[in-house]
Write a protein that holds these residues in place. Structure first.
Motif, short mmCIF file in Angstrom:
data_model
loop_
_atom_site.label_atom_id
_atom_site.label_comp_id
_atom_site.label_asym_id
_atom_site.label_seq_id
_atom_site.Cartn_x
_atom_site.Cartn_y
_atom_site.Cartn_z
N TYR A 175 0.84 -1.20 0.00
CA TYR A 175 0.00 0.00 0.00
C TYR A 175 0.88 1.26 0.00
O TYR A 175 0.63 2.22 -0.73
N ILE A 176 1.93 1.22 0.81
CA ILE A 176 2.87 2.35 0.83
C ILE A 176 3.57 2.48 -0.52
O ILE A 176 3.75 3.59 -1.04
N THR A 177 3.96 1.35 -1.10
CA THR A 177 4.66 1.36 -2.39
C THR A 177 3.78 1.95 -3.49
O THR A 177 4.22 2.79 -4.27
N GLU A 178 2.52 1.52 -3.52
CA GLU A 178 1.61 1.97 -4.58
C GLU A 178 1.18 3.41 -4.39
O GLU A 178 1.28 4.23 -5.31
N HIS A 179 0.68 3.73 -3.20
CA HIS A 179 0.09 5.05 -2.99
C HIS A 179 1.07 6.09 -2.46
O HIS A 179 0.87 7.29 -2.66
N GLY A 180 2.13 5.63 -1.79
CA GLY A 180 3.13 6.57 -1.29
C GLY A 180 4.16 6.95 -2.33
O GLY A 180 4.56 8.10 -2.44
N TYR A 181 4.59 5.94 -3.12
CA TYR A 181 5.69 6.16 -4.06
C TYR A 181 5.30 6.01 -5.52
O TYR A 181 6.13 6.22 -6.41
N GLY A 182 4.05 5.62 -5.80
CA GLY A 182 3.56 5.64 -7.16
C GLY A 182 3.94 4.47 -8.04
O GLY A 182 3.88 4.59 -9.27
N TYR A 183 4.30 3.33 -7.44
CA TYR A 183 4.64 2.15 -8.24
C TYR A 183 3.44 1.21 -8.35
O TYR A 183 2.79 0.94 -7.33
N PRO A 184 3.17 0.67 -9.51
CA PRO A 184 2.17 -0.41 -9.60
C PRO A 184 2.67 -1.62 -8.80
O PRO A 184 3.87 -1.87 -8.72
N VAL A 185 1.75 -2.35 -8.18
CA VAL A 185 2.13 -3.51 -7.38
C VAL A 185 1.33 -4.73 -7.82
O VAL A 185 0.22 -4.62 -8.35
N ASP A 186 1.90 -5.90 -7.56
CA ASP A 186 1.22 -7.16 -7.82
C ASP A 186 1.72 -8.18 -6.82
O ASP A 186 2.69 -7.93 -6.08
N PHE A 187 1.09 -9.36 -6.79
CA PHE A 187 1.41 -10.39 -5.81
C PHE A 187 1.54 -11.73 -6.51
O PHE A 187 0.72 -12.07 -7.37
N GLY A 206 18.67 -5.83 -8.56
CA GLY A 206 18.17 -4.93 -9.60
C GLY A 206 17.02 -4.05 -9.15
O GLY A 206 16.75 -3.03 -9.77
N LEU A 207 16.34 -4.42 -8.05
CA LEU A 207 15.21 -3.60 -7.61
C LEU A 207 15.69 -2.23 -7.11
O LEU A 207 15.05 -1.21 -7.38
N GLU A 208 16.80 -2.21 -6.39
CA GLU A 208 17.26 -0.95 -5.82
C GLU A 208 17.61 0.06 -6.91
O GLU A 208 17.39 1.26 -6.75
N ALA A 209 18.10 -0.43 -8.05
CA ALA A 209 18.48 0.48 -9.13
C ALA A 209 17.28 1.19 -9.72
O ALA A 209 17.39 2.33 -10.18
N ARG A 210 16.12 0.55 -9.72
CA ARG A 210 14.94 1.16 -10.34
C ARG A 210 13.91 1.66 -9.33
O ARG A 210 12.96 2.34 -9.71
N ALA A 211 14.07 1.29 -8.06
CA ALA A 211 13.10 1.71 -7.04
C ALA A 211 13.82 1.94 -5.71
O ALA A 211 13.46 1.38 -4.68
N GLY A 212 14.84 2.78 -5.76
CA GLY A 212 15.64 3.04 -4.58
C GLY A 212 14.84 3.62 -3.43
O GLY A 212 15.14 3.35 -2.25
N ASP A 213 13.80 4.40 -3.73
CA ASP A 213 12.97 4.99 -2.68
C ASP A 213 12.19 3.92 -1.93
O ASP A 213 12.07 3.96 -0.70
N VAL A 214 11.69 2.93 -2.64
CA VAL A 214 10.96 1.84 -2.00
C VAL A 214 11.91 0.98 -1.17
O VAL A 214 11.58 0.57 -0.05
N VAL A 215 13.09 0.71 -1.72
CA VAL A 215 14.07 -0.10 -0.98
C VAL A 215 14.48 0.61 0.31
O VAL A 215 14.65 -0.03 1.35
N GLN A 216 14.63 1.92 0.27
CA GLN A 216 14.96 2.65 1.49
C GLN A 216 13.84 2.53 2.51
O GLN A 216 14.10 2.40 3.71
N MET A 217 12.59 2.56 2.06
CA MET A 217 11.46 2.34 2.96
C MET A 217 11.56 0.97 3.62
O MET A 217 11.36 0.82 4.83
N LEU A 218 11.92 -0.05 2.84
CA LEU A 218 12.05 -1.40 3.37
C LEU A 218 13.21 -1.50 4.36
O LEU A 218 13.15 -2.25 5.33
#
Length: 360
Positions: A80-92, A284-296
């Motif tokens: 929820y934070i990833t999608e609505h806080g940082y604007g990334y589409p999410v899936d499971f 590879g995730l950190e290179a394209r979504a560093g803001d989300v990785v920092q949240m994690l």
């Protein structure tokens, strides 16, 4: 005469030219200002378009949807934070411990919120050597698990039942109609690493003649089996872990086994040590979504929060997504994980009643 006329025409020409230039300057001063304003407005519009394009072009982040409550709940909080806080589409990606770790290594999923060690120690160590996954921190605390858990009232009524070695002398306490005259031990869930460890210990301890391993079918089935027996005051034997709402609300006892020295494998005849539960990401995730990785990396979901959220979910017969949104809307500890902008975005999404894409 001719010279005089030439001079007169020259004077008239200069006067006309001066007048024209004055008029042009006077008339053009305001339009020039308008043109500057238009250029600034165009620049602002272009900036906004570029920002929108950046949001649209963000790649989907896939969470490993492990099939137990705390993992499902944490996935939905982080997603929820990833999608609505940082604007990334999410899936499971749905699965279990055994199937989803290879998916993380292969990059089919990008975030796993619960890597249980030492349960997954062998594949984890291999992935660390190969550099195919990255640890970004811990997700739970006060973690424990055991193959041999009983209600305290069972031990109080049978004070000789202290160790797993005492089960044979007390097996009749745990016999069920379908356990072939043996003690029924409710095992870990099929597809989880702990199920493999417990099965190995069952063989190593030579329990086959007096203990039958029983699959609960699911985590919900495991907890329901224990809670049903506890409510009736029946004796019960099986695998349980914590912290969970069930483990926190019932008075349980762990039967003794040999302590697990550092680096040991519980399958070789030891009690489970206190578990480390890690958050792992695909390379590879950190290179394209560093803001989300920092949240994690900042993520800190303590046991009290976990038990409270799971308790709310059970009391309200809610889904993990509903419990996650409720926890985000009523708690503040997650504010320390995110940027101010992401926090504002999440709060706005909650206030607008937005759900979570591809969940539940």
């Amino acid at each position: 005469m001719v010279a005089t006329m030439k001079k007169s025409w020259m004077v008239l020409f200069l006067l006309a030219l001066t007048t024209a230039m004055t008029g042009i300057i006077a008339c053009s001063s305001e339009p020039e200002t308008v043109e500057v304003i238009k250029e600034v407005e165009v620049e602002k519009i272009v900036e906004k378009v570029v920002e929108v394009e950046k949001e649209v072009n963000k790649e989907t982040i896939v969470f490993s949807d492990l099939n137990w409550s705390s993992a499902l709940l944490q996935n939905r909080i982080a997603a929820y934070i990833t999608e609505h806080g940082y604007g990334y589409p999410v899936d499971f990606l749905t699965g279990d411990t055994v199937s989803l770790f290879p998916a993380l290594v292969a990059g089919d999923s990008h975030v796993t919120m619960e890597i249980w060690l030492p349960n997954q120690q062998d594949v984890w160590d291999e992935a660390m050597v190969e550099g195919t996954v990255v640890s970004v921190g811990s997700s739970l605390d006060d973690n424990w698990q055991s193959m041999f858990v009983i209600p305290r009232y069972t031990q109080e009524a049978n004070p000789g039942l202290v160790s797993y070695t005492d089960i044979e002398a007390h097996k009749d306490l745990f016999v069920r109609p379908d356990s072939d005259g043996k003690a029924a031990l409710i095992n870990c869930i099929a597809g989880w690493k702990c199920e493999q460890i417990n099965t190995a210990k069952h063989e190593l301890y030579e329990m086959g003649d007096y203990v039958k391993l029983v699959s609960p079918g699911s985590a919900a089935g495991l907890f329901a089996d224990l809670e049903g027996a506890y409510e009736k005051g029946d004796d019960w034997l099986g695998y349980i872990w914590g912290p969970t709402k069930t483990a926190a609300s019932l008075d349980l006892v762990v039967l003794e086994e040999a302590d697990c020295p550092p680096g040991c494998n519980p399958a070789e005849g030891y009690a489970y040590p206190s578990a480390d539960v890690l958050i792992a990401i695909a390379t590879g995730l950190e290179a394209r979504a560093g803001d989300v990785v920092q949240m994690l990396r900042n993520y800190d979901f303590i046991a009290a929060d976990q038990v409270a959220a799971e308790g709310w979910m059970a009391d309200n017969e809610a889904t993990e997504t509903e419990a996650a949104i409720n926890w985000l809307s009523t708690g503040t500890s997650w504010h320390a994980w995110v940027t101010d902008e992401a926090q504002a975005n999440v709060e706005a999404a909650i206030a607008a009643g937005k759900g979570l894409s591809n969940a539940d």
